[in-house]
Design a protein around this motif. Structure first.
Motif, PDB file in Angstrom:
ATOM      1  N   GLU A  15       0.825  -1.196   0.000  1.00  0.00           N
ATOM      2  CA  GLU A  15       0.000   0.000   0.000  1.00  0.00           C
ATOM      3  C   GLU A  15       0.867   1.257   0.000  1.00  0.00           C
ATOM      4  OE1 GLU A  15      -2.828   0.035   3.161  1.00  0.00           O
ATOM      5  OE2 GLU A  15      -3.692   1.958   2.590  1.00  0.00           O
ATOM      6  N   HIS A  38     -12.579  -6.598 -12.024  1.00  0.00           N
ATOM      7  CA  HIS A  38     -12.520  -7.174 -10.691  1.00  0.00           C
ATOM      8  C   HIS A  38     -12.938  -8.639 -10.739  1.00  0.00           C
ATOM      9  CE1 HIS A  38     -11.479  -3.836  -8.062  1.00  0.00           C
ATOM     10  NE2 HIS A  38     -12.169  -3.048  -8.864  1.00  0.00           N
ATOM     11  N   HIS A  78      -3.592   1.365  -3.247  1.00  0.00           N
ATOM     12  CA  HIS A  78      -4.427   0.965  -2.113  1.00  0.00           C
ATOM     13  C   HIS A  78      -4.934  -0.448  -2.381  1.00  0.00           C
ATOM     14  CE1 HIS A  78      -7.941   0.934   0.564  1.00  0.00           C
ATOM     15  NE2 HIS A  78      -7.305   1.859   1.226  1.00  0.00           N
ATOM     16  N   ARG A  80      -7.766  -1.625  -2.461  1.00  0.00           N
ATOM     17  CA  ARG A  80      -8.950  -1.655  -3.333  1.00  0.00           C
ATOM     18  C   ARG A  80      -8.606  -1.514  -4.811  1.00  0.00           C
ATOM     19  NH1 ARG A  80      -9.678   3.303  -0.600  1.00  0.00           N
ATOM     20  NH2 ARG A  80      -9.206   5.125  -1.893  1.00  0.00           N
ATOM     21  N   ASP A  81      -7.331  -1.174  -5.089  1.00  0.00           N
ATOM     22  CA  ASP A  81      -6.875  -1.128  -6.490  1.00  0.00           C
ATOM     23  C   ASP A  81      -6.593  -2.525  -7.031  1.00  0.00           C
ATOM     24  OD1 ASP A  81      -4.879   1.787  -5.684  1.00  0.00           O
ATOM     25  OD2 ASP A  81      -6.928   1.697  -6.473  1.00  0.00           O
TER      26      ASP A  81
END
Lengths: 105, 115
Positions: A15, A38, A78, A80-81
């Motif tokens: 991160e 995703h 991050h 979430r990437d």
């Protein structure tokens, strides 16, 4: 040789790191797309480029038409990437094989 | 506004059967493209339709066919299913499909499993 080549194939980051994904293509194009996929399949269009540079939040995409090369950068990565990032070119899109990015906290 | 919608979400068929997948584009979009994504690979272009006419076709056998309706929705048909047809089928819509200034918006896909 594939018409669209991406590198690296897999990418692991901590991160906060700066991420670069590269795309080279061998065909003449009017536009290049960067897409995010995703787990589960949904694809989101991040950028469409025909020249220069675009920025959206922490994402930056650049293209060099003469060199037939594009890069996608993620600043301050991050978790979430984490996703597969795909480069695609043309009208009837020709896709690269994707770069799987995993960002750990 | 609703995005691109596809139905069904998941589908299980057996070899030799026929399947129809459906796609509704974003309102105002006149072009629909279909892609096949086999597990672990990037999507492959199957068809593009614009104003109910086929504008492009990828390297797929004649078992694959598609059409676009007056309301710009589209169907993808696959006959005589093979195990290798198991994949995620993606639909994308765009305003006019020229590619020059025309972002494609993807639906969630239909996951087809052929047993």
């Amino acid at each position: 040789k594939n018409e669209v080549e991406q590198s690296p194939q897999n990418l692991t980051a901590q991160e906060g790191e700066f991420i670069t994904i590269n795309c080279s293509y061998s065909v003449g194009i009017s536009a290049l797309h960067w897409l995010q996929q995703h787990p589960g399949g949904g694809i989101v269009s991040l950028f469409m480029l025909s020249s220069g540079k675009k920025k959206h939040g922490r994402l930056i995409a650049t293209i060099n038409i003469q060199e037939k090369h594009s890069s996608l950068h993620i600043t301050a990565s991050h978790p979430r990437d984490s996703a597969v990032y795909i480069c695609a070119v043309g009208t009837a899109l020709i896709f690269g094989k994707g770069t799987t990015l995993s960002v750990s906290s | 506004d609703a995005g691109v919608t596809q139905s069904p979400t998941h589908l299980i068929k057996t070899r030799g059967q026929h399947v129809t997948l459906r796609c509704s584009p974003i309102s105002g979009h006149k072009s629909v493209s279909w892609y096949q994504q086999v597990l672990g690979q990037g999507p492959q272009f199957i068809f593009q339709y614009y104003e109910k006419e086929e504008r492009g076709r990828g390297n797929f056998p004649d078992r694959f066919s598609a059409r676009q309706f007056p309301n710009y929705s589209s169907e993808l048909n696959v006959n005589a299913l093979l195990l290798g047809d198991s994949a995620l089928y993606l639909c994308a819509s765009s305003l006019d499909g020229t590619g020059k200034a025309d972002t494609q918006y993807f639906g969630p896909g239909t996951r087809l499993t052929v047993l």
